[in-house]
Design a protein around this motif. Sequence first.
Motif, PDB file in Angstrom:
ATOM      1  N   LEU A  50       0.832  -1.215   0.000  1.00 41.59           N
ATOM      2  CA  LEU A  50       0.000   0.000   0.000  1.00 41.59           C
ATOM      3  C   LEU A  50       0.860   1.257   0.000  1.00 41.59           C
ATOM      4  O   LEU A  50       0.490   2.267  -0.617  1.00 41.59           O
ATOM      5  N   PHE A  51       1.993   1.203   0.654  1.00 43.60           N
ATOM      6  CA  PHE A  51       2.923   2.332   0.644  1.00 43.60           C
ATOM      7  C   PHE A  51       3.451   2.565  -0.773  1.00 43.60           C
ATOM      8  O   PHE A  51       3.527   3.699  -1.245  1.00 43.60           O
ATOM      9  N   GLY A  52       3.809   1.487  -1.469  1.00 42.10           N
ATOM     10  CA  GLY A  52       4.266   1.599  -2.850  1.00 42.10           C
ATOM     11  C   GLY A  52       3.176   2.145  -3.763  1.00 42.10           C
ATOM     12  O   GLY A  52       3.431   2.983  -4.630  1.00 42.10           O
ATOM     13  N   ILE A  53       1.942   1.679  -3.586  1.00 42.69           N
ATOM     14  CA  ILE A  53       0.807   2.179  -4.368  1.00 42.69           C
ATOM     15  C   ILE A  53       0.579   3.664  -4.078  1.00 42.69           C
ATOM     16  O   ILE A  53       0.300   4.443  -4.989  1.00 42.69           O
ATOM     17  N   GLY A  54       0.715   4.052  -2.824  1.00 43.72           N
ATOM     18  CA  GLY A  54       0.542   5.461  -2.459  1.00 43.72           C
ATOM     19  C   GLY A  54       1.585   6.358  -3.122  1.00 43.72           C
ATOM     20  O   GLY A  54       1.256   7.429  -3.642  1.00 43.72           O
ATOM     21  N   LEU A  55       2.841   5.921  -3.111  1.00 44.60           N
ATOM     22  CA  LEU A  55       3.895   6.703  -3.772  1.00 44.60           C
ATOM     23  C   LEU A  55       3.649   6.795  -5.278  1.00 44.60           C
ATOM     24  O   LEU A  55       3.840   7.856  -5.888  1.00 44.60           O
ATOM     25  N   THR A  56       3.210   5.697  -5.885  1.00 44.68           N
ATOM     26  CA  THR A  56       2.913   5.707  -7.317  1.00 44.68           C
ATOM     27  C   THR A  56       1.740   6.632  -7.615  1.00 44.68           C
ATOM     28  O   THR A  56       1.754   7.363  -8.611  1.00 44.68           O
ATOM     29  N   SER A  57       0.741   6.631  -6.760  1.00 46.83           N
ATOM     30  CA  SER A  57      -0.400   7.530  -6.931  1.00 46.83           C
ATOM     31  C   SER A  57       0.029   8.991  -6.838  1.00 46.83           C
ATOM     32  O   SER A  57      -0.449   9.838  -7.602  1.00 46.83           O
ATOM     33  N   LEU A  58       0.935   9.283  -5.901  1.00 49.73           N
ATOM     34  CA  LEU A  58       1.451  10.652  -5.786  1.00 49.73           C
ATOM     35  C   LEU A  58       2.205  11.059  -7.054  1.00 49.73           C
ATOM     36  O   LEU A  58       2.094  12.201  -7.514  1.00 49.73           O
ATOM     37  N   TYR A  59       2.959  10.117  -7.649  1.00 44.97           N
ATOM     38  CA  TYR A  59       3.663  10.407  -8.896  1.00 44.97           C
ATOM     39  C   TYR A  59       2.672  10.729 -10.011  1.00 44.97           C
ATOM     40  O   TYR A  59       2.851  11.694 -10.758  1.00 44.97           O
ATOM     41  N   TYR A  60       1.617   9.917 -10.149  1.00 46.71           N
ATOM     42  CA  TYR A  60       0.627  10.172 -11.196  1.00 46.71           C
ATOM     43  C   TYR A  60      -0.113  11.483 -10.954  1.00 46.71           C
ATOM     44  O   TYR A  60      -0.424  12.206 -11.903  1.00 46.71           O
ATOM     45  N   LEU A  61      -0.396  11.820  -9.712  1.00 44.46           N
ATOM     46  CA  LEU A  61      -1.045  13.095  -9.397  1.00 44.46           C
ATOM     47  C   LEU A  61      -0.140  14.263  -9.785  1.00 44.46           C
ATOM     48  O   LEU A  61      -0.582  15.224 -10.421  1.00 44.46           O
ATOM     49  N   TYR A  62       1.129  14.177  -9.422  1.00 42.52           N
ATOM     50  CA  TYR A  62       2.086  15.218  -9.798  1.00 42.52           C
ATOM     51  C   TYR A  62       2.208  15.319 -11.316  1.00 42.52           C
ATOM     52  O   TYR A  62       2.236  16.406 -11.881  1.00 42.52           O
ATOM     53  N   SER A  63       2.258  14.180 -11.975  1.00 41.61           N
ATOM     54  CA  SER A  63       2.374  14.158 -13.437  1.00 41.61           C
ATOM     55  C   SER A  63       1.147  14.784 -14.089  1.00 41.61           C
ATOM     56  O   SER A  63       1.259  15.555 -15.049  1.00 41.61           O
ATOM     57  N   PHE A  64      -0.038  14.484 -13.568  1.00 39.44           N
ATOM     58  CA  PHE A  64      -1.267  15.055 -14.112  1.00 39.44           C
ATOM     59  C   PHE A  64      -1.315  16.561 -13.926  1.00 39.44           C
ATOM     60  O   PHE A  64      -1.678  17.301 -14.836  1.00 39.44           O
ATOM     61  N   LEU A  65      -0.941  17.027 -12.737  1.00 41.66           N
ATOM     62  CA  LEU A  65      -0.985  18.464 -12.467  1.00 41.66           C
ATOM     63  C   LEU A  65       0.086  19.226 -13.230  1.00 41.66           C
ATOM     64  O   LEU A  65      -0.110  20.383 -13.591  1.00 41.66           O
ATOM     65  N   SER A  66       1.218  18.596 -13.508  1.00 41.91           N
ATOM     66  CA  SER A  66       2.292  19.303 -14.201  1.00 41.91           C
ATOM     67  C   SER A  66       2.099  19.337 -15.713  1.00 41.91           C
ATOM     68  O   SER A  66       2.761  20.108 -16.389  1.00 41.91           O
ATOM     69  N   THR A  67       1.202  18.521 -16.269  1.00 44.43           N
ATOM     70  CA  THR A  67       0.983  18.544 -17.718  1.00 44.43           C
ATOM     71  C   THR A  67       0.271  19.803 -18.169  1.00 44.43           C
ATOM     72  O   THR A  67       0.329  20.160 -19.333  1.00 44.43           O
ATOM     73  N   LYS A  68      -0.392  20.485 -17.264  1.00 46.78           N
ATOM     74  CA  LYS A  68      -1.068  21.731 -17.635  1.00 46.78           C
ATOM     75  C   LYS A  68      -0.061  22.831 -17.953  1.00 46.78           C
ATOM     76  O   LYS A  68      -0.350  23.746 -18.693  1.00 46.78           O
ATOM     77  N   ASN A  69       1.139  22.726 -17.404  1.00 42.39           N
ATOM     78  CA  ASN A  69       2.168  23.742 -17.608  1.00 42.39           C
ATOM     79  C   ASN A  69       3.266  23.293 -18.562  1.00 42.39           C
ATOM     80  O   ASN A  69       4.283  23.953 -18.670  1.00 42.39           O
ATOM     81  N   ARG A  70       3.061  22.169 -19.244  1.00 38.09           N
ATOM     82  CA  ARG A  70       4.124  21.677 -20.123  1.00 38.09           C
ATOM     83  C   ARG A  70       4.267  22.577 -21.343  1.00 38.09           C
ATOM     84  O   ARG A  70       3.322  23.232 -21.780  1.00 38.09           O
ATOM     85  N   ASN A  71       5.452  22.568 -21.894  1.00 37.27           N
ATOM     86  CA  ASN A  71       5.714  23.398 -23.063  1.00 37.27           C
ATOM     87  C   ASN A  71       5.231  22.704 -24.325  1.00 37.27           C
ATOM     88  O   ASN A  71       4.934  21.518 -24.338  1.00 37.27           O
ATOM     89  N   LYS A  72       5.176  23.437 -25.407  1.00 36.47           N
ATOM     90  CA  LYS A  72       4.659  22.919 -26.669  1.00 36.47           C
ATOM     91  C   LYS A  72       5.721  22.175 -27.458  1.00 36.47           C
ATOM     92  O   LYS A  72       5.467  21.717 -28.551  1.00 36.47           O
ATOM     93  N   GLU A  73       6.911  22.021 -26.911  1.00 35.33           N
ATOM     94  CA  GLU A  73       7.995  21.350 -27.609  1.00 35.33           C
ATOM     95  C   GLU A  73       7.788  19.838 -27.679  1.00 35.33           C
ATOM     96  O   GLU A  73       8.250  19.197 -28.599  1.00 35.33           O
ATOM     97  N   ASN A  74       7.130  19.270 -26.683  1.00 33.68           N
ATOM     98  CA  ASN A  74       7.045  17.815 -26.592  1.00 33.68           C
ATOM     99  C   ASN A  74       5.761  17.231 -27.154  1.00 33.68           C
ATOM    100  O   ASN A  74       5.559  16.032 -27.073  1.00 33.68           O
TER     101      ASN A  74
END
Length: 145
Positions: free
Chosen positions: A110-134
């Motif tokens: 469950l700890f591993g799942i929680g860390l993975t969930s935090l990664y996906y949450l961070y990844s989802f929130l950071s895609t709004k600010n991604r540049n147009k290069e990628n």
Amino acid sequence: MKDEILIEEGIVLSVENGVAEVSLSKSDSCHSCSAKLICKPKDDDFKILKVFDPFGALPGDTVKISVHGSDILKASLMLYGLPLIILLIGTFLGLSIFSGYPQVELFSFLFGIGLTSLYYLYSFLSTKNRNKENIPKIVFIKRNM
């Protein structure tokens, strides 16, 4: 794959701030592609993709877009490889953190799942600010009048 450039054709649905939504139709090469389950999980004939629009396309235009193989590889690693590594590290780290508990395996998983969930949450929130290069780019426009 890293140096490969994939070209797809589609129709522009909408344009906003230099980013266009393009509806891509199923091509002949889709039948033999092993990634079609990920790309088109349903049996739909269309998929919608957000692309960088340097030419000022209009809704209804037929466009060709290019996707670099290195961008596909990078996206695959960010979506599948890194979360797997985080899950494994979190699980093994959890084994040492929860070593005194009777259900150490459950808590560490469950700890591993929680860390993975935090990664996906961070990844989802950071895609709004991604540049147009990628993101894929429009390389050709055919005006439909």
